[in-house]
Scaffold this motif. Structure first.
Motif, mmCIF file in Angstrom:
data_model
loop_
_atom_site.group_PDB
_atom_site.id
_atom_site.type_symbol
_atom_site.label_atom_id
_atom_site.label_comp_id
_atom_site.label_asym_id
_atom_site.label_seq_id
_atom_site.Cartn_x
_atom_site.Cartn_y
_atom_site.Cartn_z
ATOM 1 N N UNK A 36 0.835 -1.209 0.000
ATOM 2 C CA UNK A 36 0.000 0.000 0.000
ATOM 3 C C UNK A 36 0.865 1.253 0.000
ATOM 4 N N UNK A 37 1.866 1.287 0.878
ATOM 5 C CA UNK A 37 2.744 2.450 0.962
ATOM 6 C C UNK A 37 3.548 2.669 -0.303
ATOM 7 N N UNK A 44 0.490 10.042 5.052
ATOM 8 C CA UNK A 44 -0.314 8.861 4.738
ATOM 9 C C UNK A 44 0.209 7.677 5.541
ATOM 10 N N UNK A 45 -0.666 7.078 6.326
ATOM 11 C CA UNK A 45 -0.293 5.967 7.190
ATOM 12 C C UNK A 45 -0.635 4.641 6.509
ATOM 13 N N UNK A 58 3.226 5.798 -2.816
ATOM 14 C CA UNK A 58 4.429 6.603 -3.033
ATOM 15 C C UNK A 58 4.671 6.832 -4.521
ATOM 16 N N UNK A 59 4.554 5.786 -5.321
ATOM 17 C CA UNK A 59 4.799 5.952 -6.751
ATOM 18 C C UNK A 59 3.748 6.855 -7.390
ATOM 19 N N UNK A 60 2.506 6.703 -6.987
ATOM 20 C CA UNK A 60 1.443 7.525 -7.564
ATOM 21 C C UNK A 60 1.624 9.004 -7.203
ATOM 22 N N UNK A 76 -5.709 0.098 -2.435
ATOM 23 C CA UNK A 76 -5.892 1.119 -1.396
ATOM 24 C C UNK A 76 -4.844 2.219 -1.530
ATOM 25 N N UNK A 77 -3.595 1.844 -1.776
ATOM 26 C CA UNK A 77 -2.543 2.843 -1.928
ATOM 27 C C UNK A 77 -2.809 3.771 -3.098
ATOM 28 N N UNK A 78 -3.276 3.207 -4.205
ATOM 29 C CA UNK A 78 -3.585 4.020 -5.384
ATOM 30 C C UNK A 78 -4.763 4.957 -5.121
ATOM 31 N N UNK A 79 -5.796 4.423 -4.483
ATOM 32 C CA UNK A 79 -6.964 5.246 -4.180
ATOM 33 C C UNK A 79 -6.594 6.392 -3.235
ATOM 34 N N UNK A 80 -5.850 6.053 -2.187
ATOM 35 C CA UNK A 80 -5.461 7.067 -1.209
ATOM 36 C C UNK A 80 -4.606 8.150 -1.860
#
Length: 488
Positions: free
Chosen positions: A154-155, A233-234, A159-161, A459-463
């Motif tokens: 997720x992280x 972002x956690x 980060x990449x996005x 989730x990571x992409x959405x966030x």
């Protein structure tokens, strides 16, 4: 689709494995890839079904028929471009995802589904081998900075996005190396760690900063991050391990599965000697818990040279085929036999551990169990009932508790003064992943609870989209729409 009748002409063909007696000698991946021509035939099995239910099965909304068609046509570079539109790390999901897309495949109604996961893995491996995957730093920087805590899938995806959006991104990881459970929870025989390292090299070249041994709330103050970054972002995961509340659980020889797996990964990485880790060598091992983590413990124990490996599962033994109450295209709870099970284990279902037994020095010598049955009544929660006169004593030297996780650790919630929900996750809105504190967001298992790697990346992409919107007022980063299909 290029091969309308492909699903009629070709049967599913999966990659082969090295024989168990050979592969348990080391910790390397042991799959034997199909020839490219065979993979292209597998792509041809994608059947022009009209409504691709594989999309709804995939939390990322991968454009599966599109990349299958490109593979069939031999256009591997175009397939890689399509795959990366929705998935930052197909080399991870192609190895580790349980492939809900395949269970939703229309062909799977009455035939073996398309081998989507294996095709995905081979697309990205071909792309790396051909040098098509290169760093793409943003052309313009926004002047905004984001701190991401946790370097699991997720992280890393977030980060990449966010870096692509032009923000300065720093990822904080409390362990000594980046990757989270990808690094320290997944055995190398399922994914060798150079797979993580080659992707990290790309991310670093794109401008993402990684700080290891950085435990926010312990050796890094939360106030420092709030002062130095425009958004936080956690992505710390759901890492509180579930125990078992019975007598003797503190005996020497009863360990959490994730402690066992982490130490072994550190040993394989050369960070710790074998005699310093939790070892199954020459021991009678019992693994309690029938999921993927339990399976990983079985494979690792056999590689240690365990005397015997036994697996307990409190649930009933699942059916081999799809259960009647879980029809296509829903995810079915079927009996799963992993490669680790094939390497040697005796499995028992509908069994509950009652007590751990130890000697005068507190060393584990055995445990007691009882057989159970589940009582199902419509509209009520299933009830667990012990079967009289089924108690049994088992000798064992090592017990590994693979019982899942109960939620997120409180360290970050307390450090940032955040609310937690009734499931011990950090409370955040479904709408935009925002926590109770302005400018602080959360994603992945820390927000939704223990879940799949493919959900973590999603989730990571959405966030990332929502963090970008918070910083800039709007975002061009992709976001899945109300039908869970991606806008790319």
């Amino acid at each position: 689709m290029g091969k309308i009748t492909g699903f009629l002409e070709y049967k599913r063909q999966d990659e082969a494995y090295q024989v168990p007696s050979e592969r348990i000698k080391d910790y390397k991946e042991f799959t034997i890839a199909l020839q490219k021509s065979r993979l292209e035939e597998q792509g041809a099995r994608c059947m022009d079904c009209g409504i691709p239910f594989c999309h709804s099965g995939c939390p990322l909304g991968n454009l599966i028929p599109d990349f299958n068609d490109k593979v069939y046509r031999g256009k591997w570079k175009e397939a890689a471009e399509i795959l990366h539109k929705t998935n930052n790390f197909p080399e991870f999901t192609g190895r580790l995802c349980p492939a809900p897309c395949e269970e939703a495949c229309v062909l799977g109604i009455n035939e073996d589904p398309v081998s989507i996961e294996n095709i995905e893995k081979n697309i990205v491996e071909t792309a790396f081998a051909e040098g098509w995957i290169v760093a793409k730093p943003p052309k313009i920087r926004t002047g905004k900075s984001v701190a991401i805590i946790g370097s699991g899938p997720a992280g890393l995806a977030a980060a990449q996005q966010l870096n692509r959006a032009g923000h300065e991104v720093t990822v904080f990881e409390r362990d000594g190396k980046v990757g989270g459970l990808l690094r320290y929870g997944i055995p190398d025989f399922k994914m060798e760690k150079q797979i993580i390292d080659r992707r990290l090299k790309i991310l670093e070249e794109e401008g993402i900063i990684f700080k290891t041994n950085a435990h926010v709330g312990v050796n890094i103050e939360a106030s420092q991050l709030k002062e130095n970054y425009d958004a936080i972002l956690l992505c710390g995961g759901a890492t509180v391990k579930r125990s078992i509340p019975i007598d003797g659980v503190n005996a020497k020889g009863v360990y959490q599965a994730m402690d066992f797996l982490k130490q072994n990964n550190q040993y394989v990485d050369g960070l710790i000697d074998f005699d310093k880790i939790i070892s199954a060598k020459d021991k009678k091992v019992i693994v309690i818990g029938g999921g993927d983590t339990g399976s990983d413990c079985i494979g690792t124990s056999n590689r240690h040279g365990a005397k015997s490996v036994t697996n307990f599962e409190i649930l009933n033994k699942p059916t081999v085929g799809r259960p009647a109450h879980q029809p296509w295209p829903y995810w079915p709870m079927k009996l799963k036999e992993t490669s680790s099970h094939q390497e040697g284990v005796e499995r028992f279902f509908s069994i509950s551990t009652k007590k751990f037994i130890s000697d005068a020095n507190g060393n584990l010598t055995g445990l007691k169990t009882v057989e159970v049955e589940w009582i199902f009544k419509e509209g009520e929660r299933p009830q667990l009932k012990e079967i009289p006169n089924t108690e049994k004593h088992w000798e064992c030297d090592l017990v590994l508790l693979a019982l899942g996780f109960t939620g997120a650790e409180k360290t970050l919630a307390e450090a940032f003064e955040l609310e937690m929900d009734f499931r011990s996750n950090i409370k955040a809105t479904t709408k935009n992943y925002a926590t109770s504190q302005s400018g602080i967001f959360t994603a992945g298992d820390m927000r939704r609870g223990q879940s799949l790697i493919v959900w973590a990346i999603s989730e990571g992409r959405q966030a990332a989209h929502h963090v970008d919107t918070y910083l800039m007022g709007s975002s061009n980063l992709p976001l899945k729409d109300e039908n869970d299909l991606p806008r790319v």
